[in-house]
Design a protein around this motif. Sequence first.
Motif, PDB file in Angstrom:
ATOM      1  N   SER A  82     -17.682  27.317  13.713  1.00  0.00           N
ATOM      2  CA  SER A  82     -17.826  26.851  12.333  1.00  0.00           C
ATOM      3  C   SER A  82     -18.251  25.395  12.275  1.00  0.00           C
ATOM      4  O   SER A  82     -18.837  24.957  11.277  1.00  0.00           O
ATOM      5  CB  SER A  82     -16.512  27.037  11.572  1.00  0.00           C
TER       6      SER A  82
ATOM      7  N   ALA B 193     -22.413  35.191   9.120  1.00  0.00           N
ATOM      8  CA  ALA B 193     -22.507  33.996   8.271  1.00  0.00           C
ATOM      9  C   ALA B 193     -23.157  32.844   9.032  1.00  0.00           C
ATOM     10  O   ALA B 193     -23.968  32.092   8.470  1.00  0.00           O
ATOM     11  CB  ALA B 193     -21.117  33.605   7.771  1.00  0.00           C
TER      12      ALA B 193
ATOM     13  N   CYS C 245     -26.857  33.626   9.291  1.00  0.00           N
ATOM     14  CA  CYS C 245     -27.488  33.382   7.992  1.00  0.00           C
ATOM     15  C   CYS C 245     -27.702  31.892   7.766  1.00  0.00           C
ATOM     16  O   CYS C 245     -28.756  31.474   7.260  1.00  0.00           O
ATOM     17  CB  CYS C 245     -26.621  33.983   6.887  1.00  0.00           C
ATOM     18  N   SER C 246     -26.733  31.070   8.139  1.00  0.00           N
ATOM     19  CA  SER C 246     -26.887  29.625   8.001  1.00  0.00           C
ATOM     20  C   SER C 246     -28.039  29.107   8.851  1.00  0.00           C
ATOM     21  O   SER C 246     -28.820  28.249   8.414  1.00  0.00           O
ATOM     22  CB  SER C 246     -25.579  28.926   8.386  1.00  0.00           C
TER      23      SER C 246
ATOM     24  N   LEU D 221     -31.276  30.078   7.086  1.00  0.00           N
ATOM     25  CA  LEU D 221     -31.499  29.239   5.913  1.00  0.00           C
ATOM     26  C   LEU D 221     -32.012  27.857   6.324  1.00  0.00           C
ATOM     27  O   LEU D 221     -32.909  27.293   5.679  1.00  0.00           O
ATOM     28  CB  LEU D 221     -30.202  29.107   5.112  1.00  0.00           C
TER      29      LEU D 221
ATOM     30  N   LEU E  50     -30.099  33.785   0.346  1.00  0.00           N
ATOM     31  CA  LEU E  50     -28.745  33.386  -0.032  1.00  0.00           C
ATOM     32  C   LEU E  50     -28.137  34.381  -1.008  1.00  0.00           C
ATOM     33  O   LEU E  50     -26.979  34.798  -0.854  1.00  0.00           O
ATOM     34  CB  LEU E  50     -28.784  31.983  -0.638  1.00  0.00           C
TER      35      LEU E  50
ATOM     36  N   PRO F 227     -21.693  31.709   2.406  1.00  0.00           N
ATOM     37  CA  PRO F 227     -21.995  30.511   3.209  1.00  0.00           C
ATOM     38  C   PRO F 227     -20.863  29.490   3.114  1.00  0.00           C
ATOM     39  O   PRO F 227     -20.025  29.537   2.205  1.00  0.00           O
ATOM     40  CB  PRO F 227     -23.280  29.973   2.579  1.00  0.00           C
ATOM     41  N   ASP F 228     -20.845  28.568   4.054  1.00  0.00           N
ATOM     42  CA  ASP F 228     -19.828  27.519   4.036  1.00  0.00           C
ATOM     43  C   ASP F 228     -20.399  26.273   3.358  1.00  0.00           C
ATOM     44  O   ASP F 228     -21.565  26.218   2.963  1.00  0.00           O
ATOM     45  CB  ASP F 228     -19.336  27.197   5.452  1.00  0.00           C
TER      46      ASP F 228
ATOM     47  N   THR G 113     -23.525  24.559   4.803  1.00  0.00           N
ATOM     48  CA  THR G 113     -24.777  25.254   4.512  1.00  0.00           C
ATOM     49  C   THR G 113     -25.262  24.919   3.108  1.00  0.00           C
ATOM     50  O   THR G 113     -26.454  24.641   2.887  1.00  0.00           O
ATOM     51  CB  THR G 113     -24.579  26.765   4.665  1.00  0.00           C
TER      52      THR G 113
ATOM     53  N   TRP H   5     -25.398  21.096   7.274  1.00  0.00           N
ATOM     54  CA  TRP H   5     -25.677  22.223   8.158  1.00  0.00           C
ATOM     55  C   TRP H   5     -24.669  22.377   9.291  1.00  0.00           C
ATOM     56  O   TRP H   5     -24.617  23.456   9.906  1.00  0.00           O
ATOM     57  CB  TRP H   5     -27.079  22.132   8.772  1.00  0.00           C
TER      58      TRP H   5
END
Length: 736
Positions: free
Chosen positions: A198, A451, A454-455, A458, A474, A484-485, A488, A599
């Motif tokens: 993370s 996730a 995906c980040s 992106l 998204l 997303p976190d 991101t 990011w």
Amino acid sequence: MSRPPPSAARVALYLRRARLIDSLRLRLRSPSSPPPPPPPDDPVVALHAIRAAPTPASAISVFRALPPPQPLPLFQALASRLAAFAALPDLRSHLASFLLPPPPLARLRLLAAAGDHASALDAFASVPAKPHRPAEAHNLLMGLHVRAADHAAAVGAFRAMVREGALPNARTYTVVIEHLASAGFVDQAVEVFRLLPSLRARRTTRQYNVLAEALASAGKFDQLRWLVREMVAVDGVMPGPQMRAAIAAMREAGHAEGTEDFVEELSPNERIGYAVDDVDGEGDSDDEEEEGDDDDGVDGRDKGRGRATLKPWLDPRELARALEGWEPREVAELEAAGIVWTPRLVCKLLRAFKKAETAWEFFCWVACRPGGYAHDRHTVARMVAILARAGHVELVERLLGKVRADGIVLPFATVRLVVDFYGLSKKADAAIRVFREADSICGAVSRPNLALLCSSLLRTLAKCRRAADAMELLEEMMSRGVLPDLQTFSGLMEHLAGAGELKGVHRLLGLVRQCELQPDGYMYSVLIKVYCKKERAALALKLFDEMRGAGVAPDAPTKALLVKSLWREGKLREAAQVEERCEEAAGDGLPEASPGHVWTASAADLKKVSDIYYGCFTQPAAQTQSIASTSSTASASASTDRGRRSFSIRGELELQHLGGRRPPELPRNPRASPVAAASPSPLTPPAAAVPFSAASGAAAALSHLVGAWTAARGFTHLFLKLHALTLIVPISQPRG
């Protein structure tokens, strides 16, 4: 200075150097003969002879045998060798003989390795601190305190690193994990290790070795089995010596499940006859593994352990330089050398090539060599990453198709790396295809890993300036329940702000609320900077009010930018209010930077690591802090709820100002009031207060402001306060 040899002779020259280095290594360890001088016209041989010296005296004698002036790399090699032996008098004398003093960071690295605590602290203080010291300086300082068993100082160095605004990297967390594991906090070390994805921090061979050794010693084989699975399926890291020993201990204890693929790794291969040198000057780069790991127990760093026989020397970097042209005569020389190729050696050589085309030629050539060698998931993953970084989409897709046909499952980290590298080579469509085919490349992807992937996509789309595709992805992932976190969202906000899309930035802020995420100080800083640069100081001020209502303190640069923007737009009273509120909130001054980064890391994740690290070495304080935090949870949550309710009205007004549309499913509460109205500014006089109507009262107030603010804040802040006072309190002048 001699000219470089022609390309056709490079491999032959490398092999001659290898034989000469082997003879020097053997004679340096022979007690009966003095150290031989290296060839004066070959600095490469001299460099490796110094690195192979078994004692400080032998290293110095080899260096002094060279005719002056010695090249700078030889000075650095001798300094590193003396630091490794902790030969402080010789090291200080050698550093004083440098024609140019080493940079502060290089000096800190040497003194920290030598264990000179006081001098290393002085060197750390000399490292430039603006805008912040590099992460490596903090890492060296933490390691210095850990070796001195100064636990409080090590924890303080980590917390100071975060406060200063430096971003912890893989080496930082390696120091933390080593410190926790060596102090007996194995479970906490594993917890920090679990948080690294993370934080977008690479999990390294050294971290796996440290945790494997600690878990095996504690008999925690269930956690060790999980660690092995993560190493194989997620990170794709080759097991180091400690990990191999831990796996052997687990198998002996009857826990053989999941270790069948390591039987060959645990059996020494007698055909391997080379000591692989994995030293790279002052240390490995961040993209490489943190420690040398040699085939079958060979010490690649060659620290001189007094063995009777030594395996022949092999340096992947020097061999890769010799093969740079990949001409037929070079390949013939390589074939005649009779090197026994292993996946570990092939990975090291692939990493050493400068050009992806040469790495691909070698990858195809070594697959056809006789002797039973075959590529495995490690070599294929390394080659795929190299090709993706260079933008060779067709070769990557061919190789991935071959992998799927052969039933080879690559690590999840390789898929993420390919998507990230396609961002560097601006191959957005290829990154989307890899993202869609992730399950067929690395197996089923868990929701947390999805996730992360995906980040990465992106971020790649943002680098390729595909904002519309990023927003579409998204929404798709959020509809599938993959949220997303914060980092991101912060990265997307920064990208859209750079493209001038304020409506998109505000839409993302609405999605953050929809995901029930609480913005951290870094996200607030990004948003406030966006609005200030677009001359929307009023919106930035509303975000500042929300930020203070949520109990988040701004950093000093963000506050200064907001005050400057308000002043430039003529909002002097609001600028004075911001100064006043920041002064009341931060008695010791505002932080220089908000923890976090777009990011990569959020303030919440950094705080988790900091709390774990701090709590292990301050148990009584940690218990007291947990009681205090429990008692303040209700008030903090109430403040957060008020901030969320007030956001709906402010967001609606801001959307009307921007001409945008409202994000779906955001809660609305028409009775909510802005946070700024709930907490009036200290500059606003109470209703029952007597207004200043006499010149004497005004003069007293002005005199007080002049005396206090001139001493504390300077002329600029004094001007803001005086002007704000004239706006709030009209001063009547006596007549005639």
